[in-house]
Design a protein around this motif. Structure first.
Motif, PDB file in Angstrom:
ATOM      1  N   LEU A  12      -8.143  35.075 -31.449  1.00 18.37           N
ATOM      2  CA  LEU A  12      -8.608  35.144 -30.060  1.00 18.37           C
ATOM      3  C   LEU A  12      -8.522  33.792 -29.364  1.00 18.37           C
ATOM      4  CD1 LEU A  12     -11.583  37.668 -30.064  1.00 18.37           C
ATOM      5  CD2 LEU A  12      -9.200  38.014 -29.392  1.00 18.37           C
ATOM      6  N   PHE A  13      -8.750  32.706 -30.090  1.00 16.65           N
ATOM      7  CA  PHE A  13      -8.603  31.386 -29.488  1.00 16.65           C
ATOM      8  C   PHE A  13      -7.152  31.168 -29.060  1.00 16.65           C
ATOM      9  CE2 PHE A  13      -7.910  26.770 -29.631  1.00 16.65           C
ATOM     10  CZ  PHE A  13      -8.880  26.369 -28.733  1.00 16.65           C
ATOM     11  N   ASP A  14      -6.218  31.568 -29.904  1.00 13.26           N
ATOM     12  CA  ASP A  14      -4.793  31.452 -29.556  1.00 13.26           C
ATOM     13  C   ASP A  14      -4.460  32.300 -28.331  1.00 13.26           C
ATOM     14  OD1 ASP A  14      -4.483  29.765 -31.726  1.00 13.26           O
ATOM     15  OD2 ASP A  14      -3.550  31.281 -33.007  1.00 13.26           O
ATOM     16  N   GLU A  15      -5.027  33.508 -28.268  1.00 15.03           N
ATOM     17  CA  GLU A  15      -4.796  34.378 -27.102  1.00 15.03           C
ATOM     18  C   GLU A  15      -5.337  33.736 -25.836  1.00 15.03           C
ATOM     19  OE1 GLU A  15      -6.203  38.754 -25.479  1.00 15.03           O
ATOM     20  OE2 GLU A  15      -6.117  38.442 -27.649  1.00 15.03           O
ATOM     21  N   TRP A  16      -6.545  33.174 -25.918  1.00 15.13           N
ATOM     22  CA  TRP A  16      -7.142  32.496 -24.767  1.00 15.13           C
ATOM     23  C   TRP A  16      -6.283  31.317 -24.319  1.00 15.13           C
ATOM     24  CZ3 TRP A  16      -9.215  27.444 -24.851  1.00 15.13           C
ATOM     25  CH2 TRP A  16      -9.848  27.045 -23.671  1.00 15.13           C
ATOM     26  N   GLN A  17      -5.812  30.502 -25.287  1.00 11.52           N
ATOM     27  CA  GLN A  17      -4.961  29.362 -24.930  1.00 11.52           C
ATOM     28  C   GLN A  17      -3.683  29.821 -24.235  1.00 11.52           C
ATOM     29  OE1 GLN A  17      -4.543  27.193 -28.685  1.00 11.52           O
ATOM     30  NE2 GLN A  17      -5.662  25.512 -27.721  1.00 11.52           N
ATOM     31  N   SER A  18      -3.096  30.890 -24.702  1.00 14.08           N
ATOM     32  CA  SER A  18      -1.888  31.422 -24.083  1.00 14.08           C
ATOM     33  C   SER A  18      -2.161  31.851 -22.636  1.00 14.08           C
ATOM     34  CB  SER A  18      -1.358  32.610 -24.895  1.00 14.08           C
ATOM     35  OG  SER A  18      -0.258  33.194 -24.260  1.00 14.08           O
ATOM     36  N   LEU A  19      -3.273  32.520 -22.406  1.00 11.54           N
ATOM     37  CA  LEU A  19      -3.634  32.942 -21.046  1.00 11.54           C
ATOM     38  C   LEU A  19      -3.884  31.743 -20.145  1.00 11.54           C
ATOM     39  CD1 LEU A  19      -6.005  35.904 -21.978  1.00 11.54           C
ATOM     40  CD2 LEU A  19      -3.747  36.078 -20.870  1.00 11.54           C
ATOM     41  N   ILE A  20      -4.485  30.697 -20.681  1.00 11.50           N
ATOM     42  CA  ILE A  20      -4.710  29.462 -19.911  1.00 11.50           C
ATOM     43  C   ILE A  20      -3.366  28.838 -19.530  1.00 11.50           C
ATOM     44  CG2 ILE A  20      -5.520  27.058 -20.111  1.00 11.50           C
ATOM     45  CD1 ILE A  20      -7.813  28.942 -19.529  1.00 11.50           C
ATOM     46  N   ARG A  21      -2.461  28.728 -20.518  1.00  8.27           N
ATOM     47  CA  ARG A  21      -1.139  28.129 -20.251  1.00  8.27           C
ATOM     48  C   ARG A  21      -0.356  28.920 -19.198  1.00  8.27           C
ATOM     49  NH1 ARG A  21      -1.283  27.222 -25.808  1.00  8.27           N
ATOM     50  NH2 ARG A  21      -0.104  29.115 -26.236  1.00  8.27           N
ATOM     51  N   GLN A  22      -0.538  30.233 -19.202  1.00  9.84           N
ATOM     52  CA  GLN A  22       0.159  31.095 -18.241  1.00  9.84           C
ATOM     53  C   GLN A  22      -0.548  31.127 -16.881  1.00  9.84           C
ATOM     54  OE1 GLN A  22       0.482  35.023 -19.964  1.00  9.84           O
ATOM     55  NE2 GLN A  22       1.067  34.163 -21.940  1.00  9.84           N
ATOM     56  N   HIS A  23      -1.678  30.428 -16.786  1.00  9.63           N
ATOM     57  CA  HIS A  23      -2.512  30.421 -15.585  1.00  9.63           C
ATOM     58  C   HIS A  23      -3.009  31.820 -15.231  1.00  9.63           C
ATOM     59  CE1 HIS A  23      -1.460  26.244 -15.037  1.00  9.63           C
ATOM     60  NE2 HIS A  23      -0.191  26.566 -15.187  1.00  9.63           N
ATOM     61  N   ALA A  24      -3.149  32.669 -16.228  1.00  6.77           N
ATOM     62  CA  ALA A  24      -3.646  34.033 -16.022  1.00  6.77           C
ATOM     63  C   ALA A  24      -5.173  34.058 -15.911  1.00  6.77           C
ATOM     64  CB  ALA A  24      -3.187  34.940 -17.166  1.00  6.77           C
ATOM     65  N   ILE A  25      -5.827  33.061 -16.493  1.00  8.32           N
ATOM     66  CA  ILE A  25      -7.280  32.920 -16.402  1.00  8.32           C
ATOM     67  C   ILE A  25      -7.619  31.447 -16.239  1.00  8.32           C
ATOM     68  CG2 ILE A  25      -7.802  34.988 -17.776  1.00  8.32           C
ATOM     69  CD1 ILE A  25      -8.414  33.061 -20.134  1.00  8.32           C
ATOM     70  N   GLN A  26      -8.855  31.191 -15.784  1.00  6.63           N
ATOM     71  CA  GLN A  26      -9.299  29.806 -15.611  1.00  6.63           C
ATOM     72  C   GLN A  26     -10.730  29.620 -16.083  1.00  6.63           C
ATOM     73  OE1 GLN A  26      -8.699  29.034 -11.464  1.00  6.63           O
ATOM     74  NE2 GLN A  26      -6.518  28.724 -11.701  1.00  6.63           N
ATOM     75  N   VAL A  27     -11.110  30.336 -17.122  1.00  6.58           N
ATOM     76  CA  VAL A  27     -12.477  30.237 -17.626  1.00  6.58           C
ATOM     77  C   VAL A  27     -12.480  29.576 -18.996  1.00  6.58           C
ATOM     78  CG1 VAL A  27     -13.321  32.237 -16.333  1.00  6.58           C
ATOM     79  CG2 VAL A  27     -12.440  32.556 -18.634  1.00  6.58           C
ATOM     80  N   GLU A  28     -13.613  28.993 -19.340  1.00  9.24           N
ATOM     81  CA  GLU A  28     -13.778  28.381 -20.658  1.00  9.24           C
ATOM     82  C   GLU A  28     -13.734  29.460 -21.737  1.00  9.24           C
ATOM     83  OE1 GLU A  28     -13.997  25.069 -21.283  1.00  9.24           O
ATOM     84  OE2 GLU A  28     -13.674  24.775 -19.141  1.00  9.24           O
ATOM     85  N   TYR A  29     -13.454  29.034 -22.957  1.00 11.02           N
ATOM     86  CA  TYR A  29     -13.291  29.966 -24.070  1.00 11.02           C
ATOM     87  C   TYR A  29     -14.502  30.875 -24.264  1.00 11.02           C
ATOM     88  CZ  TYR A  29     -12.721  31.679 -28.851  1.00 11.02           C
ATOM     89  OH  TYR A  29     -12.628  32.479 -29.953  1.00 11.02           O
ATOM     90  N   ASP A  30     -15.702  30.307 -24.328  1.00 12.79           N
ATOM     91  CA  ASP A  30     -16.876  31.149 -24.576  1.00 12.79           C
ATOM     92  C   ASP A  30     -17.145  32.114 -23.429  1.00 12.79           C
ATOM     93  OD1 ASP A  30     -17.826  30.631 -27.239  1.00 12.79           O
ATOM     94  OD2 ASP A  30     -18.313  28.612 -26.562  1.00 12.79           O
ATOM     95  N   ALA A  31     -16.874  31.700 -22.197  1.00 10.98           N
ATOM     96  CA  ALA A  31     -17.027  32.624 -21.062  1.00 10.98           C
ATOM     97  C   ALA A  31     -16.015  33.765 -21.174  1.00 10.98           C
ATOM     98  CB  ALA A  31     -16.845  31.880 -19.747  1.00 10.98           C
ATOM     99  N   TRP A  32     -14.794  33.447 -21.583  1.00  5.87           N
ATOM    100  CA  TRP A  32     -13.772  34.477 -21.786  1.00  5.87           C
ATOM    101  C   TRP A  32     -14.188  35.419 -22.907  1.00  5.87           C
ATOM    102  CZ3 TRP A  32     -10.211  35.133 -25.956  1.00  5.87           C
ATOM    103  CH2 TRP A  32      -9.212  36.071 -25.724  1.00  5.87           C
TER     104      TRP A  32
END
Length: 124
Positions: free
Chosen positions: A19-39
């Motif tokens: 899930l951390f890798d998934e979150w990082q990928s979404l951040i890199r794609q600018h699909a989300i802009q929230v911190e990991y724990d909020a996501w």
């Protein structure tokens, strides 16, 4: 047909950061802009309904995504936590019963003893 319980000792180490890798990928794609724990909190609330049967040693137990559970330690004190699943891999976030604050998400394997898992009960 009921699936065989998944032994938590056999989770490969890369499962702990899926899930951390998934979150990082979404951040890199600018699909989300929230911190990991909020996501992770959003995912917990909006995640798909799922459940899994797990095994640790001789203890077999079920977990449901979005549910809140409690285990008891040797001293009788309870630990409350919420669960979310990612492809049958459980993440937990402990809750402070006094304040209601939720702590960061961690991978479940090795977080509980077999004795604690024997006291596992779903709260809601």
């Amino acid at each position: 047909m009921q699936r065989q319980p998944i032994d938590v000792a056999h989770f490969r180490k890369e499962r702990f950061h899926t899930l951390f890798d998934e979150w990082q990928s979404l951040i890199r794609q600018h699909a989300i802009q929230v911190e990991y724990d909020a996501w992770m909190d959003q995912r917990y609330v909006q995640g798909p309904a799922s459940s899994v049967t797990l095994k640790r040693g001789r203890v077999v137990f079920d977990l449901v995504h979005g549910a809140v559970y409690q285990v008891r330690g040797k001293d009788g004190s309870g630990r409350i936590f919420r669960v979310q699943l990612a492809d049958d891999f459980p993440y937990v976030s402990f809750r402070d019963p006094a304040s209601g604050a939720d702590y960061p998400w961690v991978g479940l394997p090795a977080v509980f003893t077999q004795a604690e898992l024997m006291t596992l009960r779903r709260m809601y």
